[in-house]
Design a protein around this motif. Structure first.
Motif, short mmCIF file in Angstrom:
data_model
loop_
_atom_site.label_atom_id
_atom_site.label_comp_id
_atom_site.label_asym_id
_atom_site.label_seq_id
_atom_site.Cartn_x
_atom_site.Cartn_y
_atom_site.Cartn_z
N VAL A 265 0.83 -1.20 0.00
CA VAL A 265 0.00 0.00 0.00
C VAL A 265 0.87 1.25 0.00
CG1 VAL A 265 -1.69 1.33 1.33
CG2 VAL A 265 -1.92 -1.15 1.15
N VAL A 266 1.85 1.29 0.88
CA VAL A 266 2.72 2.46 0.98
C VAL A 266 3.48 2.69 -0.32
CG1 VAL A 266 4.75 3.40 2.15
CG2 VAL A 266 2.94 2.30 3.48
N LEU A 267 3.99 1.62 -0.91
CA LEU A 267 4.75 1.75 -2.16
C LEU A 267 3.87 2.30 -3.27
CD1 LEU A 267 7.40 1.28 -3.66
CD2 LEU A 267 6.64 -1.04 -4.16
N ALA A 268 2.65 1.78 -3.42
CA ALA A 268 1.75 2.27 -4.46
C ALA A 268 1.35 3.71 -4.21
CB ALA A 268 0.52 1.37 -4.54
N ALA A 269 1.13 4.07 -2.95
CA ALA A 269 0.78 5.46 -2.62
C ALA A 269 1.94 6.40 -2.92
CB ALA A 269 0.36 5.57 -1.16
N LYS A 270 3.16 5.96 -2.68
CA LYS A 270 4.33 6.77 -3.01
C LYS A 270 4.44 6.98 -4.51
CE LYS A 270 7.35 5.80 0.95
NZ LYS A 270 8.63 5.18 1.38
N HIS A 271 4.15 5.95 -5.29
CA HIS A 271 4.17 6.09 -6.75
C HIS A 271 3.15 7.12 -7.20
CE1 HIS A 271 6.11 1.86 -7.36
NE2 HIS A 271 6.99 2.78 -7.06
N ALA A 272 1.98 7.12 -6.56
CA ALA A 272 0.96 8.12 -6.88
C ALA A 272 1.45 9.52 -6.53
CB ALA A 272 -0.34 7.81 -6.15
N ALA A 273 2.15 9.66 -5.42
CA ALA A 273 2.70 10.95 -5.03
C ALA A 273 3.76 11.42 -6.02
CB ALA A 273 3.29 10.87 -3.62
N GLN A 274 4.56 10.49 -6.52
CA GLN A 274 5.56 10.85 -7.52
C GLN A 274 4.91 11.38 -8.79
OE1 GLN A 274 7.87 7.27 -7.90
NE2 GLN A 274 8.88 7.53 -5.92
N ALA A 275 3.76 10.79 -9.16
CA ALA A 275 3.03 11.27 -10.33
C ALA A 275 2.48 12.67 -10.06
CB ALA A 275 1.90 10.31 -10.67
N ALA A 276 2.05 12.94 -8.84
CA ALA A 276 1.58 14.28 -8.49
C ALA A 276 2.72 15.28 -8.53
CB ALA A 276 0.93 14.26 -7.11
N LEU A 277 3.90 14.88 -8.08
CA LEU A 277 5.07 15.76 -8.09
C LEU A 277 5.52 16.08 -9.52
CD1 LEU A 277 7.13 14.21 -5.17
CD2 LEU A 277 6.14 16.50 -5.22
N ALA A 278 5.22 15.20 -10.45
CA ALA A 278 5.61 15.42 -11.85
C ALA A 278 4.76 16.48 -12.51
CB ALA A 278 5.51 14.11 -12.63
N GLN A 279 3.65 16.86 -11.88
CA GLN A 279 2.78 17.89 -12.43
C GLN A 279 3.27 19.27 -11.99
OE1 GLN A 279 -1.50 16.99 -12.01
NE2 GLN A 279 -0.91 14.95 -11.29
N TYR A 280 2.69 20.30 -12.57
CA TYR A 280 3.09 21.67 -12.24
C TYR A 280 2.33 22.15 -11.01
CZ TYR A 280 3.71 26.70 -12.58
OH TYR A 280 3.99 28.02 -12.30
N GLY A 281 3.05 22.75 -10.09
CA GLY A 281 2.41 23.33 -8.92
C GLY A 281 1.82 22.27 -8.00
N SER A 282 0.97 22.72 -7.08
CA SER A 282 0.29 21.78 -6.19
C SER A 282 -0.66 20.92 -7.00
CB SER A 282 -0.48 22.53 -5.10
OG SER A 282 0.40 23.21 -4.23
N ALA A 283 -0.64 19.62 -6.74
CA ALA A 283 -1.42 18.71 -7.58
C ALA A 283 -1.79 17.45 -6.82
CB ALA A 283 -0.64 18.35 -8.85
N MET A 284 -2.78 16.75 -7.39
CA MET A 284 -3.24 15.49 -6.84
C MET A 284 -3.22 14.44 -7.94
SD MET A 284 -7.05 14.68 -5.24
CE MET A 284 -7.85 15.65 -6.51
N HIS A 285 -2.77 13.26 -7.60
CA HIS A 285 -2.84 12.14 -8.56
C HIS A 285 -3.52 10.97 -7.87
CE1 HIS A 285 -1.77 9.47 -11.87
NE2 HIS A 285 -1.50 8.56 -10.94
N ILE A 286 -4.57 10.46 -8.50
CA ILE A 286 -5.31 9.32 -7.97
C ILE A 286 -4.97 8.09 -8.80
CG2 ILE A 286 -7.60 8.37 -7.49
CD1 ILE A 286 -8.63 11.27 -7.39
N ASP A 287 -4.50 7.06 -8.12
CA ASP A 287 -4.17 5.82 -8.81
C ASP A 287 -5.45 5.16 -9.34
OD1 ASP A 287 -1.87 3.44 -8.86
OD2 ASP A 287 -3.93 2.70 -8.72
N GLN A 288 -5.53 5.00 -10.65
CA GLN A 288 -6.71 4.42 -11.27
C GLN A 288 -6.62 2.89 -11.38
OE1 GLN A 288 -9.42 6.17 -12.45
NE2 GLN A 288 -8.60 8.18 -11.91
N GLN A 289 -5.40 2.38 -11.46
CA GLN A 289 -5.22 0.94 -11.66
C GLN A 289 -5.78 0.13 -10.50
OE1 GLN A 289 -1.14 -0.26 -12.03
NE2 GLN A 289 -1.60 -2.44 -11.99
N TYR A 290 -5.35 0.43 -9.29
CA TYR A 290 -5.82 -0.35 -8.14
C TYR A 290 -7.24 0.04 -7.74
CZ TYR A 290 -1.02 -1.91 -7.57
OH TYR A 290 0.22 -2.48 -7.77
N GLY A 291 -7.61 1.29 -8.00
CA GLY A 291 -8.97 1.72 -7.68
C GLY A 291 -10.02 1.05 -8.53
#
Length: 268
Positions: free
Chosen positions: A230-256
């Motif tokens: 769970v922690v690893l997948a959540a970290k990957h989602a955070a990395q995707a959010a960090l890849a965006q510009y400014g403050s951002a949110m990324h929701i993992d669609q695969q596991y959801g």
């Protein structure tokens, strides 16, 4: 002298059978207080440790300070000293309870990024203040008694949310973060949108304002076998959010969408 006698009494009392389980921290705190209040000359040669009148050995002030540091590290695993949020151990325990309960929830990995400009230009106290305010923002976005916020370390947090409107709550948190940043910087810097810092070469460097990244992982019953996954997948989602510009949110669609018809996403 009196200082040494007090040390004997404190150490001996802390080692009674009733206090043995928590004696380590109690002893360290008592000894540290006495060291601070005592004349350093009286303790230059160390002190004698006794319990119930029996000699146990010798101690030195350096040993006490080393033990104090170790106890602080241990305490920080349970409660973060800056934000007073639960630390790594309670985070792990709560996550394991949720997985064992077989209930749907969302696991967030949250990071305040691009702190360098704030720390360099306004000072580390302002950086700490931002982290503290972010903790309060996350708490305000959660439902008391339902959702859980923990502080991993530094500028990283974990949210374990059982509230069904987790996406709307995440959007409100993102929308509230600029106000948190605004409170830590001058009106001029906030309006400009960046810091101007002096570089090592004498020139000026542009540093962005801090931003907030939310990596959100919908967790469905039976999909994950351990908290580590769970922690690893959540970290990957955070990395995707960090890849965006400014403050951002990324929701993992695969596991959801791991189920044929997801419990957390509307079917397309």
């Amino acid at each position: 002298g009196d200082e040494k006698a007090a040390l004997y009494r404190h150490y001996g009392a802390a080692h009674s059978p009733a206090a043995s389980e928590f004696a380590g921290t109690t002893v360290v705190i008592a000894l540290t207080a006495l060291l601070v209040e005592s004349d350093a000359r009286h303790l230059a040669d160390g002190f004698v440790i006794v319990s119930k009148g029996r000699y146990l050995g010798m101690g030195a002030s350096q040993d006490v300070m080393r033990a104090l540091q170790n106890s602080r590290v241990l305490a920080a695993r349970y409660t973060n000293p800056l934000t007073l949020l639960p630390g790594q151990v309670p985070i792990n325990e709560h996550l394991e309870r949720l997985l064992a309960s077989q209930v749907p929830f969302s696991a967030w990995f949250v990071e305040v990024d691009q702190m360098r400009g704030l720390n360099d230009c306004e000072g580390f106290a302002k950086g700490d203040s931002l982290i503290h305010a972010t903790a309060r923002l996350l708490e305000a976005g959660c439902s008391a008694g339902v959702d859980f916020v923990g502080h991993v370390s530094g500028s990283r947090f974990v949210v374990l949310m059982q509230s069904e409107d987790w996406k709307a709550r995440a959007e409100r948190i993102l929308a509230g973060f600029p106000r948190v940043v605004e409170a830590q910087v001058s009106a001029e810097v906030f309006a400009r949108g960046y810091f101007i810092a002096a570089g090592r070469d004498g020139g000026e460097k542009v540093r962005p304002l801090p931003r907030l990244a939310l990596g959100i992982l919908p967790v469905l019953p039976g999909v994950f076998e351990s908290r580590h996954e769970v922690v690893l997948a959540a970290k990957h989602a955070a990395q995707a959010a960090l890849a965006q510009y400014g403050s951002a949110m990324h929701i993992d669609q695969q596991y959801g969408n791991a189920y044929p018809q997801s419990l957390l996403f509307d079917p397309q």
